[in-house]
Structures are given as C-alpha cells and as structure tokens.
Scaffold this motif. Structure first.
Motif, short mmCIF file in Angstrom:
data_model
loop_
_atom_site.label_atom_id
_atom_site.label_comp_id
_atom_site.label_asym_id
_atom_site.label_seq_id
_atom_site.Cartn_x
_atom_site.Cartn_y
_atom_site.Cartn_z
N TYR A 92 2.70 1.73 -3.36
CA TYR A 92 1.89 1.61 -4.58
C TYR A 92 2.07 2.78 -5.55
CZ TYR A 92 -1.95 1.08 -7.80
OH TYR A 92 -2.68 0.96 -8.96
N ILE A 100 -6.24 -2.99 -4.38
CA ILE A 100 -6.14 -4.30 -3.73
C ILE A 100 -7.42 -5.10 -3.95
CG2 ILE A 100 -5.88 -5.53 -1.54
CD1 ILE A 100 -4.33 -3.16 -0.47
N THR A 109 0.83 -1.21 0.00
CA THR A 109 0.00 0.00 0.00
C THR A 109 0.86 1.26 0.00
OG1 THR A 109 -1.78 -1.14 1.19
CG2 THR A 109 -1.79 1.26 1.26
N PHE A 169 -6.83 -1.16 4.51
CA PHE A 169 -5.65 -0.57 3.87
C PHE A 169 -5.99 0.60 2.95
CE2 PHE A 169 -4.46 -4.89 5.05
CZ PHE A 169 -3.29 -4.66 5.75
N GLU A 170 -7.26 0.81 2.69
CA GLU A 170 -7.72 1.98 1.93
C GLU A 170 -6.96 2.16 0.61
OE1 GLU A 170 -7.41 5.24 4.66
OE2 GLU A 170 -9.26 4.69 5.71
N GLN A 171 -6.79 1.06 -0.12
CA GLN A 171 -6.13 1.10 -1.42
C GLN A 171 -7.03 0.39 -2.43
OE1 GLN A 171 -4.74 1.67 -4.48
NE2 GLN A 171 -3.14 2.48 -3.12
#
Length: 213
Positions: A90, A132, A87, A127-129
C-alpha cells in the motif's frame, strides 16, 4: 530534381517518425499483467454495506483511486494472501500517485451469509490498514455489482457449513471519477494459487497510471 527532393524529404520524415515512435514505446511501457480499458467505464448505481455498518455507493468512489477485490473471510488461500499483498504494497502504491491523490482498497465479500458486518470488521481489522473497506450485500445487489466490475463469483450448492466460494483472483482499479479503469490479472503457475503478487502490482501500477494520464 524536384521529385528527388520530395522523395528525400519523405524518407527523412519517415525516419523521424520511426525514431519518435520507438522513443515513445520505450518511454510508455505496457504493463505485463494488467489490462487498461481504452475508455474508462461508468459503473451502475449500487448500494452495499461497509464493515462499519454504513452504506457504500458510487459516491464513496469519487475523489480517490480504488483497488477492489472480491473474496470472502473463510477463503483459505487467495483472499488472505491478496489482502496481505495489498496491505504490504500500500505505502509504495500510494507514493506512486500524484501528490494529493489517495488510494483506497475495497474487499467485497461474495459470502453475505457468513460475512456479517461484524465478521467483516474483524477480518479487515486483522490487516491493520485504515485504507481497507470491507463490503457486503445480499446477492440481489452483490452479483450485479461484481459483474459490473468484470469479476465473478459462484457459491457451491452444498449444504455443508464449510462450503467454498469460487471467485475471481483479479484486482480492478477504479479511477477518482468512480469509473472502471483497469484490471490486474493474477499470475498463473501450475500447482500454485493464482495471485496478483506484490511484484506484479509494484511493476505494473505505474505503467497503468502512465497509460491513464
């Protein structure tokens, strides 16, 4: 005189070839913690379920680069640390790709009994991505797929509810054709958790891409 001229030309040619080879090696540096497959390998057809409850097949790998990792949501160390690394790195990894190409991250659960779709959704959301994707499947589908990636996992035979799952710490790279292209190996230090660190990813990712071009 003729033979001396031929010998001189041969020496000059050898020197030029040596200089070119040296310059090529200098320009194309080999990754320190990654292995690039001499020929990208096709993956066998598979069907998993995403954290959104949707089917995931080889088709979802087409048209983007994908970093894939095997773990589980109850993992105490390797998984959360690796996911945090992916994350955090990224945006920089994405910037290394040619314009217009995208990078995805696949978190493949090796613990389908506890990692339900909703559990995976909660884990991925932490993970707020958006890149993913959490994935799960029964062992009959999961094990062949993980093995096809060159990774592994093994579940303890214990009946304790807090059982651990042994699994690879490596991260594989799948190319936009849905083929296995490279694998990033974890850094191994005595007394420390084996991890593919952010420093390893950022240093080796461009070198891997250079070899694949």
């Amino acid at each position: 005189m003729k033979y001396k001229l031929i010998a001189a030309v041969a020496v000059v040619t050898a020197l030029a070839a040596g200089i070119f080879s040296f310059q090529y090696v200098q320009q194309v540096q080999l990754p320190e913690h990654a292995l690039v497959y001499p020929k990208a390998r096709d993956l066998t057809e598979f069907t998993l379920t995403s954290h959104k409850g949707q089917p995931a097949t080889r088709q979802q790998l087409q048209g983007q680069w994908t970093l894939a990792f095997v773990g589980y949501t109850f993992c105490p160390d390797i998984c959360p640390m690796t996911m945090a690394t992916l994350t955090g790195a990224y945006s920089e990894l994405q910037a290394m790709l040619p314009e217009g190409q995208k990078l995805g991250i696949w978190f493949i659960s090796a613990d389908p009994e506890r990692d339900t779709v909703s559990a995976l959704a909660n884990y991925v959301g932490y993970f707020e991505q958006p890149a993913i994707t959490g994935l799960t499947a029964g062992h009959d589908k999961l094990f062949p797929f993980v093995r096809d990636l060159g990774l592994m996992y093994a579940i303890s035979s214990t009946t304790a509810p807090d059982y651990l799952v042994d699994h690879s710490a490596s991260i594989v790279l799948i190319n936009p054709q849905g083929q296995l292209a490279a694998v990033f190996k974890p850094e191994l230090k005595v007394g420390e958790v084996p991890l593919v660190t952010k420093a390893i990813l950022l240093a080796d990712f461009p070198k891997v891409l250079a070899q694949l071009q």
